[in-house]
Design an enzyme around this catalytic site. Structure first.
Site, PDB file in Angstrom:
ATOM      1  N   TRP A  46      37.364 -88.109  27.465  1.00 15.61           N
ATOM      2  CA  TRP A  46      37.485 -89.016  28.612  1.00 15.61           C
ATOM      3  C   TRP A  46      38.821 -88.828  29.322  1.00 15.61           C
ATOM      4  O   TRP A  46      38.882 -88.882  30.549  1.00 15.61           O
ATOM      5  CB  TRP A  46      37.294 -90.471  28.175  1.00 15.61           C
ATOM      6  CG  TRP A  46      35.890 -90.741  27.717  1.00 15.61           C
ATOM      7  CD1 TRP A  46      35.500 -91.149  26.479  1.00 15.61           C
ATOM      8  CD2 TRP A  46      34.688 -90.593  28.483  1.00 15.61           C
ATOM      9  NE1 TRP A  46      34.123 -91.269  26.435  1.00 15.61           N
ATOM     10  CE2 TRP A  46      33.609 -90.934  27.638  1.00 15.61           C
ATOM     11  CE3 TRP A  46      34.409 -90.210  29.800  1.00 15.61           C
ATOM     12  CZ2 TRP A  46      32.272 -90.910  28.068  1.00 15.61           C
ATOM     13  CZ3 TRP A  46      33.084 -90.169  30.233  1.00 15.61           C
ATOM     14  CH2 TRP A  46      32.037 -90.512  29.372  1.00 15.61           C
ATOM     15  N   ASP A  51      43.191 -96.424  30.536  1.00 14.86           N
ATOM     16  CA  ASP A  51      41.742 -96.556  30.349  1.00 14.86           C
ATOM     17  C   ASP A  51      41.520 -97.221  28.998  1.00 14.86           C
ATOM     18  O   ASP A  51      41.733 -96.620  27.955  1.00 14.86           O
ATOM     19  CB  ASP A  51      41.101 -95.156  30.380  1.00 14.86           C
ATOM     20  CG  ASP A  51      39.606 -95.188  30.056  1.00 14.86           C
ATOM     21  OD1 ASP A  51      39.054 -96.294  29.855  1.00 14.86           O
ATOM     22  OD2 ASP A  51      39.001 -94.093  30.010  1.00 14.86           O
ATOM     23  N   LYS A  53      31.208-100.972  27.005  1.00 13.51           N
ATOM     24  CA  LYS A  53      31.671-100.652  25.660  1.00 13.51           C
ATOM     25  C   LYS A  53      31.937-101.923  24.839  1.00 13.51           C
ATOM     26  O   LYS A  53      31.595-101.972  23.687  1.00 13.51           O
ATOM     27  CB  LYS A  53      32.928 -99.777  25.699  1.00 13.51           C
ATOM     28  CG  LYS A  53      32.698 -98.400  26.338  1.00 13.51           C
ATOM     29  CD  LYS A  53      31.928 -97.463  25.436  1.00 13.51           C
ATOM     30  CE  LYS A  53      31.381 -96.210  26.123  1.00 13.51           C
ATOM     31  NZ  LYS A  53      32.242 -95.546  27.066  1.00 13.51           N
TER      32      LYS A  53
HETATM   33  C1  LIG Z   1      32.536 -94.424  28.001  1.00 14.68           C
HETATM   34  C2  LIG Z   1      33.913 -94.181  28.426  1.00 14.68           C
HETATM   35  C3  LIG Z   1      34.214 -93.790  29.746  1.00 14.68           C
HETATM   36  C4  LIG Z   1      33.159 -93.566  30.793  1.00 14.68           C
HETATM   37  O1  LIG Z   1      32.598 -94.769  31.153  1.00 14.68           O
HETATM   38  P1  LIG Z   1      31.518 -94.901  32.316  1.00 14.68           P
HETATM   39  O2  LIG Z   1      31.571 -96.350  32.624  1.00 14.68           O
HETATM   40  O3  LIG Z   1      30.211 -94.453  31.712  1.00 14.68           O
HETATM   41  O4  LIG Z   1      31.907 -94.042  33.437  1.00 14.68           O
HETATM   42  C5  LIG Z   1      35.535 -93.598  30.073  1.00 14.68           C
HETATM   43  N1  LIG Z   1      36.517 -93.773  29.178  1.00 14.68           N
HETATM   44  C6  LIG Z   1      36.273 -94.129  27.904  1.00 14.68           C
HETATM   45  C7  LIG Z   1      37.398 -94.308  26.948  1.00 14.68           C
HETATM   46  C8  LIG Z   1      34.956 -94.358  27.492  1.00 14.68           C
HETATM   47  O5  LIG Z   1      34.690 -94.723  26.236  1.00 14.68           O
END
Ligand SMILES: *Cc1c(COP(=O)(O)O)cnc(C)c1O
Length: 357
Positions: free
Chosen positions: A100, A168, A192
């Site tokens: 990511w 993030d 998540k």
């Molecule tokens: C799943 C995830 C993403 C991507 O998320 P989307 O909402 O599907 O674009 C980005 N960063 C991390 C750490 C993730 O676990």
């Protein structure tokens, strides 16, 4: 129906009470369905306000920060943060800790940023968090990924840096206490640990808004536009915001983030304890960087996989298969996963070891 233990990495498990209340609102939310009400109605404006307010309560967000619920997931946030944080240098520092983070770097480059990877654990297939790196002052911002969902690592001490810090937090959002004041933007895809897919939360230091030097930043990608419209610039992801709000209410009622953090630690201790003491299994990451959200491990003898898979499936466990980049197993233990479910997995691992002894 017997209980299914959902260890899936996302979209994630949510509390049963939240599913129940959400399902009622699909049929009747003050007369209409939550799926058909106007996002400009007083009823929904209240939902959006509470959803934003509850994030502030849950994370003790200080004054001077705003909370937004946008669409596009964390993947669009990769681009949005780069466009909104572009300043004089057009240079950004990234900590590359996984797939990511790598995707975030790619989007920053797409936005025209020159990216410096201040550290990377790519050479070790991202099995650890690099430490001891320095971030210079000659960057518009620094970007980190607090929890690496795929590889099963987590930054235990989020670094303090001399430039704006963008993080993030998609896969450990609300799982542990953080000091929001250390960050300029925190973002997290809802699916998540917060709610159903469709929304991405941004916690933004208001001071950074309206300062981008990106030429003609598209309206939807401009955080300043969203802030001025109180997260209602266009139709928000109504259902995702609503269920996230319910989940936040549930979290606050049950001791908030600090209580969730304790529960998450207990679950992680239980599972990693078994991984370390069971002769058949081994963890795939550096011990000190192990994620409390996504535990990755493998069978020392891959030939036993089929038999082990049969056993955990028979125990009503789902979503344990590892990501293709790591193989083996990944047990995701988001807030709503109960320790009983972890115990079921641990019992299966123990029984398997006994069988093979
Ligand atoms: C799943 C995830 C993403 C991507 O998320 P989307 O909402 O599907 O674009 C980005 N960063 C991390 C750490 C993730 O676990």
């Amino acid at each position: 129906m017997s209980k299914i233990h959902n260890f899936g990495a996302g979209p994630c498990i949510l509390p049963q009470e939240v599913f129940q209340e959400a399902s009622k609102a699909v049929l009747d939310f003050n007369g209409l369905s939550i799926l058909e009400i106007s996002h400009r109605s007083d009823d929904f404006i209240k939902v959006m306000e509470e959803a934003r307010e509850n994030i502030k309560k849950a994370l003790n967000v200080p004054a001077g920060y705003t909370v937004l619920y946008l669409q596009g997931g964390a993947s669009l946030a990769f681009l949005i943060v780069a466009m909104n944080m572009m300043r004089g240098t057009k240079k950004a520092a990234y900590l590359n800790t996984g797939a990511w983070a790598t995707a975030a770097i790619k989007e920053a480059k797409n936005a025209g940023m020159a990216v410096t990877e201040v550290a990377s654990s790519k050479d070790k297939n991202f099995n650890n968090i690099p430490k001891g790196f320095e971030v210079g002052t000659d960057f518009d911002y620094f970007h980190s990924t607090s929890n690496n969902t795929i590889f099963g690592t987590q930054i235990k001490n989020l670094p303090k840096v001399p430039v704006p810090h963008i993080c993030d937090m998609s896969s450990d959002f609300l799982s542990r206490t953080i000091n929001v004041a250390d960050f300029d933007i925190i973002y997290a895809g809802a699916q998540k640990n917060l709610g159903p897919a469709g929304a991405c939360v941004y916690i933004v230091k208001e001071e950074i808004l309206g300062k981008s030097t990106y030429a003609n930043i598209p309206s939807y990608l401009n955080l300043d536009v969203h802030q001025k419209k109180e997260s209602m610039f266009n139709t928000p992801p109504v259902f995702s915001v609503y269920v996230s709000m319910l989940n936040l209410r549930h979290l606050l009622k049950n001791g908030g983030v600090s209580a969730a953090e304790k529960r998450n630690q207990a679950k992680a201790d239980l599972l990693y304890g078994e991984i370390d003491s069971n002769p058949l299994f081994v963890g795939t990451t550096a011990v000190e960087d192990r994620s409390n959200m996504n535990a990755t491990f493998i069978l020392k003898n891959a030939e036993l996989e089929k038999e082990f898979n049969g056993m955990w499936k028979a125990a009503n466990i789902e979503g344990l298969k590892g990501h293709r980049d790591v193989g083996g197993y990944r047990a995701s233990m988001y807030n709503a996963l109960e320790i009983d479910s972890v115990q079921v997995l641990v019992d299966v691992m123990r029984e398997f070891a006994k069988k093979k002894a």
